[in-house]
Design a protein around this motif. Structure first.
Motif, PDB file in Angstrom:
ATOM      1  N   THR A 182      45.005  44.197  36.446  1.00  0.00           N
ATOM      2  CA  THR A 182      46.336  44.019  35.875  1.00  0.00           C
ATOM      3  C   THR A 182      47.098  42.932  36.626  1.00  0.00           C
ATOM      4  O   THR A 182      47.757  42.095  36.015  1.00  0.00           O
ATOM      5  N   SER A 183      46.966  42.929  37.940  1.00  0.00           N
ATOM      6  CA  SER A 183      47.631  41.906  38.743  1.00  0.00           C
ATOM      7  C   SER A 183      47.096  40.520  38.424  1.00  0.00           C
ATOM      8  O   SER A 183      47.859  39.570  38.243  1.00  0.00           O
ATOM      9  N   LYS A 196      44.319  48.304  38.778  1.00  0.00           N
ATOM     10  CA  LYS A 196      45.499  47.684  39.374  1.00  0.00           C
ATOM     11  C   LYS A 196      45.222  46.213  39.694  1.00  0.00           C
ATOM     12  O   LYS A 196      46.044  45.331  39.418  1.00  0.00           O
TER      13      LYS A 196
END
Length: 74
Positions: free
Chosen positions: A63-64, A60
Motif C-alpha cells: 500500500t505504501s 502495508k
C-alpha cells in the motif's frame, strides 16, 4: 533372484534386511511424531498468527509503495 553359495551369505543378508526393517520402522515413528507435532493446536495457532502478521506487513508495504507511485503520477 539371488543364488547363495553358503550360509554366511544368507545370514549376512538376513541381518541387513533386519537392520533395514528397524531403520524403516524408526523413520515411520519419526514421521508420525513430526506430523503430530506440526498439527498440534498450539503450533497451528502460532503458524496462523505468523502468516496473518506477515501478510499484514506485506499489505502495508504494498500500500505504501502503490501510494508513493500514485502520488508521482498526479
Amino acid at each position: 533372484m539371488r543364488e547363495y553359495k553358503n550360509f554366511e551369505d544368507i545370514e549376512r543378508d538376513l541381518k541387513l534386511l533386519q537392520l533395514q526393517k528397524e531403520i524403516d520402522k524408526e523413520k515411520v515413528i519419526l514421521s508420525y511424531n513430526i506430523t503430530k507435532e506440526s498439527l498440534a493446536p498450539k503450533r497451528l495457532l502460532k503458524n496462523a498468527a505468523g502468516s496473518i502478521f506477515k501478510n499484514a506487513l506485506i499489505l502495508k508495504g504494498a500500500t505504501s509503495v502503490l501510494g508513493f507511485i500514485g502520488e508521482k503520477f498526479k
